[in-house]
Design an enzyme around this catalytic site. Structure first.
Site, PDB file in Angstrom:
ATOM      1  N   LEU A 137       0.850  -1.207   0.000  1.00 35.78           N
ATOM      2  CA  LEU A 137       0.000   0.000   0.000  1.00 35.78           C
ATOM      3  C   LEU A 137       0.883   1.254   0.000  1.00 35.78           C
ATOM      4  CD1 LEU A 137      -3.105   0.729   0.165  1.00 35.78           C
ATOM      5  CD2 LEU A 137      -2.691   1.156   2.592  1.00 35.78           C
ATOM      6  N   GLY A 138       1.624   1.426  -1.102  1.00 36.50           N
ATOM      7  CA  GLY A 138       2.475   2.618  -1.244  1.00 36.50           C
ATOM      8  C   GLY A 138       1.731   3.678  -2.041  1.00 36.50           C
ATOM      9  N   ARG A 139       2.520   4.476  -2.798  1.00 41.69           N
ATOM     10  CA  ARG A 139       1.899   5.550  -3.593  1.00 41.69           C
ATOM     11  C   ARG A 139       0.844   4.980  -4.540  1.00 41.69           C
ATOM     12  NH1 ARG A 139       7.629   7.245  -3.470  1.00 41.69           N
ATOM     13  NH2 ARG A 139       7.875   5.363  -4.689  1.00 41.69           N
ATOM     14  N   ILE A 140       1.226   3.947  -5.301  1.00 48.97           N
ATOM     15  CA  ILE A 140       0.292   3.407  -6.295  1.00 48.97           C
ATOM     16  C   ILE A 140      -0.804   2.596  -5.595  1.00 48.97           C
ATOM     17  CG2 ILE A 140       0.057   1.957  -8.351  1.00 48.97           C
ATOM     18  CD1 ILE A 140       3.048   2.616  -8.946  1.00 48.97           C
ATOM     19  N   ARG A 155       5.298  -4.768   4.939  1.00 46.19           N
ATOM     20  CA  ARG A 155       6.161  -5.168   6.055  1.00 46.19           C
ATOM     21  C   ARG A 155       5.766  -4.464   7.340  1.00 46.19           C
ATOM     22  NH1 ARG A 155      11.359  -3.587   2.832  1.00 46.19           N
ATOM     23  NH2 ARG A 155       9.859  -1.916   2.461  1.00 46.19           N
ATOM     24  N   ARG A 165       5.832  -6.492 -10.367  1.00 43.43           N
ATOM     25  CA  ARG A 165       6.907  -7.052 -11.184  1.00 43.43           C
ATOM     26  C   ARG A 165       6.626  -8.546 -11.303  1.00 43.43           C
ATOM     27  NH1 ARG A 165       7.951  -2.742 -12.732  1.00 43.43           N
ATOM     28  NH2 ARG A 165       9.853  -1.529 -12.528  1.00 43.43           N
ATOM     29  N   ASP A 215      -0.027  -7.659 -15.836  1.00 40.71           N
ATOM     30  CA  ASP A 215       0.674  -6.690 -16.675  1.00 40.71           C
ATOM     31  C   ASP A 215       2.168  -6.985 -16.729  1.00 40.71           C
ATOM     32  OD1 ASP A 215       0.771  -4.224 -18.231  1.00 40.71           O
ATOM     33  OD2 ASP A 215       1.783  -3.322 -16.501  1.00 40.71           O
ATOM     34  N   GLU A 219       9.959 -11.196 -19.182  1.00 37.11           N
ATOM     35  CA  GLU A 219       9.437 -10.302 -20.233  1.00 37.11           C
ATOM     36  C   GLU A 219      10.463 -10.102 -21.345  1.00 37.11           C
ATOM     37  OE1 GLU A 219       8.285  -6.714 -18.226  1.00 37.11           O
ATOM     38  OE2 GLU A 219       6.903  -7.777 -16.905  1.00 37.11           O
ATOM     39  N   HIS A 257       3.163  -5.120 -19.965  1.00 33.95           N
ATOM     40  CA  HIS A 257       3.856  -4.175 -19.073  1.00 33.95           C
ATOM     41  C   HIS A 257       3.601  -2.742 -19.551  1.00 33.95           C
ATOM     42  CE1 HIS A 257       7.471  -3.656 -16.165  1.00 33.95           C
ATOM     43  NE2 HIS A 257       6.651  -2.601 -16.106  1.00 33.95           N
TER      44      HIS A 257
HETATM   45  P1  NAP Z   1       6.132   2.684  -3.001  1.00 35.53           P
HETATM   46  O1  NAP Z   1       5.364   3.937  -2.771  1.00 35.53           O
HETATM   47  O2  NAP Z   1       7.531   2.603  -2.524  1.00 35.53           O
HETATM   48  O3  NAP Z   1       5.275   1.487  -2.385  1.00 35.53           O
HETATM   49  C1  NAP Z   1       5.751   0.193  -2.303  1.00 35.53           C
HETATM   50  C2  NAP Z   1       4.943  -0.550  -1.242  1.00 35.53           C
HETATM   51  O4  NAP Z   1       5.371  -1.904  -1.240  1.00 35.53           O
HETATM   52  C3  NAP Z   1       5.089   0.007   0.156  1.00 35.53           C
HETATM   53  O5  NAP Z   1       3.817   0.234   0.698  1.00 35.53           O
HETATM   54  C4  NAP Z   1       5.832  -1.083   0.924  1.00 35.53           C
HETATM   55  O6  NAP Z   1       5.308  -1.169   2.244  1.00 35.53           O
HETATM   56  C5  NAP Z   1       5.483  -2.335   0.116  1.00 35.53           C
HETATM   57  N1  NAP Z   1       6.498  -3.367   0.238  1.00 35.53           N
HETATM   58  C6  NAP Z   1       7.822  -3.250   0.009  1.00 35.53           C
HETATM   59  N2  NAP Z   1       8.442  -4.420   0.247  1.00 35.53           N
HETATM   60  C7  NAP Z   1       7.479  -5.284   0.633  1.00 35.53           C
HETATM   61  C8  NAP Z   1       7.489  -6.643   1.025  1.00 35.53           C
HETATM   62  N3  NAP Z   1       8.632  -7.358   1.073  1.00 35.53           N
HETATM   63  N4  NAP Z   1       6.311  -7.232   1.345  1.00 35.53           N
HETATM   64  C9  NAP Z   1       5.162  -6.527   1.303  1.00 35.53           C
HETATM   65  N5  NAP Z   1       5.094  -5.222   0.939  1.00 35.53           N
HETATM   66  C10 NAP Z   1       6.243  -4.615   0.602  1.00 35.53           C
HETATM   67  O7  NAP Z   1       6.197   2.340  -4.552  1.00 35.53           O
HETATM   68  P2  NAP Z   1       5.157   2.722  -5.704  1.00 35.53           P
HETATM   69  O8  NAP Z   1       5.527   4.013  -6.292  1.00 35.53           O
HETATM   70  O9  NAP Z   1       3.772   2.512  -5.196  1.00 35.53           O
HETATM   71  O10 NAP Z   1       5.548   1.572  -6.778  1.00 35.53           O
HETATM   72  C11 NAP Z   1       5.455   0.231  -6.439  1.00 35.53           C
HETATM   73  C12 NAP Z   1       5.982  -0.663  -7.532  1.00 35.53           C
HETATM   74  O11 NAP Z   1       5.053  -0.763  -8.605  1.00 35.53           O
HETATM   75  C13 NAP Z   1       7.272  -0.256  -8.234  1.00 35.53           C
HETATM   76  O12 NAP Z   1       8.427  -0.478  -7.455  1.00 35.53           O
HETATM   77  C14 NAP Z   1       7.227  -1.131  -9.472  1.00 35.53           C
HETATM   78  O13 NAP Z   1       7.786  -2.400  -9.191  1.00 35.53           O
HETATM   79  C15 NAP Z   1       5.731  -1.292  -9.726  1.00 35.53           C
HETATM   80  N6  NAP Z   1       5.310  -0.546 -10.925  1.00 35.53           N
HETATM   81  C16 NAP Z   1       4.880  -1.236 -12.018  1.00 35.53           C
HETATM   82  C17 NAP Z   1       4.486  -0.545 -13.145  1.00 35.53           C
HETATM   83  C18 NAP Z   1       3.984  -1.260 -14.356  1.00 35.53           C
HETATM   84  O14 NAP Z   1       4.168  -0.742 -15.443  1.00 35.53           O
HETATM   85  N7  NAP Z   1       3.344  -2.410 -14.220  1.00 35.53           N
HETATM   86  C19 NAP Z   1       4.539   0.842 -13.177  1.00 35.53           C
HETATM   87  C20 NAP Z   1       4.983   1.504 -12.058  1.00 35.53           C
HETATM   88  C21 NAP Z   1       5.356   0.797 -10.925  1.00 35.53           C
HETATM   89  P3  NAP Z   1       6.236  -1.588   3.495  1.00 35.53           P
HETATM   90  O15 NAP Z   1       7.436  -0.691   3.420  1.00 35.53           O
HETATM   91  O16 NAP Z   1       5.360  -1.380   4.672  1.00 35.53           O
HETATM   92  O17 NAP Z   1       6.568  -3.019   3.283  1.00 35.53           O
HETATM   93  C1  8YV Z   2       7.730   1.238 -17.131  1.00 35.24           C
HETATM   94  C2  8YV Z   2       7.609   0.623 -14.621  1.00 35.24           C
HETATM   95  O1  8YV Z   2       7.680  -0.039 -17.640  1.00 35.24           O
HETATM   96  O2  8YV Z   2       7.862   2.659 -13.466  1.00 35.24           O
HETATM   97  C3  8YV Z   2       8.046   1.450 -13.466  1.00 35.24           C
HETATM   98  O3  8YV Z   2       8.570   0.855 -12.503  1.00 35.24           O
HETATM   99  O4  8YV Z   2       7.655  -0.552 -14.592  1.00 35.24           O
HETATM  100  C4  8YV Z   2       7.015   1.297 -15.824  1.00 35.24           C
HETATM  101  O5  8YV Z   2       6.526   2.541 -15.575  1.00 35.24           O
HETATM  102  C5  8YV Z   2       9.100   1.704 -17.365  1.00 35.24           C
HETATM  103  O6  8YV Z   2       9.779   2.185 -16.305  1.00 35.24           O
HETATM  104  C6  8YV Z   2       9.207   2.581 -18.576  1.00 35.24           C
HETATM  105  O7  8YV Z   2      10.453   3.113 -18.721  1.00 35.24           O
END
Ligand code: NAP
Ligand code: 8YV
Length: 319
Positions: A155-158, A178, A235, A259, A264, A282
């Protein structure tokens, strides 16, 4: 070595034109030379002062070791699990990323996948195109999403942007991470397995890397159960893909919206053959508006570094 006025930047992914053009106006960009032309790369490697790439880009210790003049790694993405941050920090090389500017986009796709898999939207589209509506009558009934229970793994930013959207669908939200977060009213469960046993939809949105590898495994999928749906926008490494395929084949869970994948852009044939999955390449942040904002921030980090200004968005380990 005398620093050139236009710093040399190694691009470790194919950059979109709206990033490459402004980047090339201020820097000398070497497009994936380390992969395409090792001899030319060996010649320019001593001059490289910056690396830029995307959330999926590999920036290994071995690559860093080849770049003695490297000063910064700027990632156009929020995830940076394939960057060896420890190796960078050992050399005092800051790593930056693009948090915050893609939250809405990724959350939108998470909801789209939840709706698509429960309401079988892609299958319905194919049903009409194949003329089966006219030939066979209405489709079998789908599953309601509104008002159901949603579990958010991370439950982070996204994750919070996903929760806000799901609340508009009348969903009851719970989460795991965590830590239990102060000021967050949603129930917290200490593990993904505990959470999965108490929800209808489970959405993974944590960082990738070793800390979350196979966080969603066969036990979690069993706990989610035959009426449960998994959505992964985090991921591929976060989910045990082999266990997921088996669970989908055997009806251990109802379906999945994915996604991201383990290897990949290769998606196992067994996963592609299933009817109870919705698969996207993705693309959660892949709109013109959001990719532009990500490119702007990745460039702003490079510009700030070379102008001697504070970095707009270093990764937490480098703050
Ligand atoms: P964020 O604000 O840092 O949030 C990450 C969350 O994950 C935190 O709430 C953290 O909570 C939790 N977390 C970290 N390690 C954990 C663990 N071992 N077990 C359970 N929870 C855990 O990050 P965000 O900006 O929301 O982005 C999150 C992720 O989304 C990125 O790192 C990336 O992998 C993915 N993403 C994917 C796409 C896509 O294109 N599909 C795009 C953007 C991002 P705690 O610290 O309390 O554990
Ligand atoms: C993109 C992502 O795939 O932000 C991330 O962590 O997985 C996606 O937004 C990528 O970073 C585009 O460059």
């Amino acid at each position: 070595m005398t620093a050139s006025p236009r710093p040399d930047v190694l691009a470790v992914m194919k950059l979109p034109p709206f990033y490459l053009e402004p980047l090339a106006a201020a820097f000398t960009v070497h497009d994936r030379l380390h992969e395409t032309d090792p001899e030319a790369f060996a010649r320019i490697a001593p001059r490289i002062r910056a690396i830029t790439g995307g959330g999926e880009s590999l920036v290994s210790r071995a690559l860093l070791d080849r770049l003695p003049a490297l000063e910064i790694v700027s990632i156009m993405g929020v995830g940076y699990d394939r960057v060896d941050v420890r190796a960078a920090i050992e050399r005092r090389i800051p790593v930056t990323h693009t948090p915050g500017v893609l939250d809405d986009e990724v959350a939108d796709l998470a909801l789209a996948l939840m709706l698509s898999v429960a309401r079988r939207v892609p299958q319905a589209d194919r049903y009409v195109r194949d003329n089966r509506w006219a030939e066979q009558g209405p489709m079998p009934l789908a599953t309601r999403m509104s008002g159901k229970r949603l579990g958010i793994v991370g439950l982070g930013r996204i994750g919070k942007a996903i929760a806000a959207r799901a609340q508009a669908f009348g969903m009851a939200i719970a989460y795991t991470g965590r830590h239990q977060q102060p000021g967050v009213a949603f129930p917290w469960f200490p593990s993904a397995r505990d959470l999965a046993g108490n929800v209808d939809f489970l959405v993974a949105i944590t960082p990738g890397g070793e800390g979350t590898k196979h966080l969603i495994d066969a036990q979690v999928l069993r706990a989610l159960g035959p009426k449960g749906f998994l959505v992964n926008v985090a991921r591929g490494s976060v989910v045990d893909e082999a266990a997921l395929i088996e669970a989908l084949q055997q009806g251990v869970i109802a379906g999945a919206g994915l996604d991201v994948f383990a290897h990949e852009p290769n998606v196992p044939a067994a996963l592609r053959a299933l009817d109870n999955v919705v698969l996207t390449p993705h693309m959660a942040s892949a709109t013109r508006e959001t990719r532009q904002a990500m490119a702007d921030l990745a460039l702003a980090n490079l510009q700030a570094h070379f102008a001697g200004r504070p970095l707009p968005s270093p990764v937490p380990e480098c703050r």
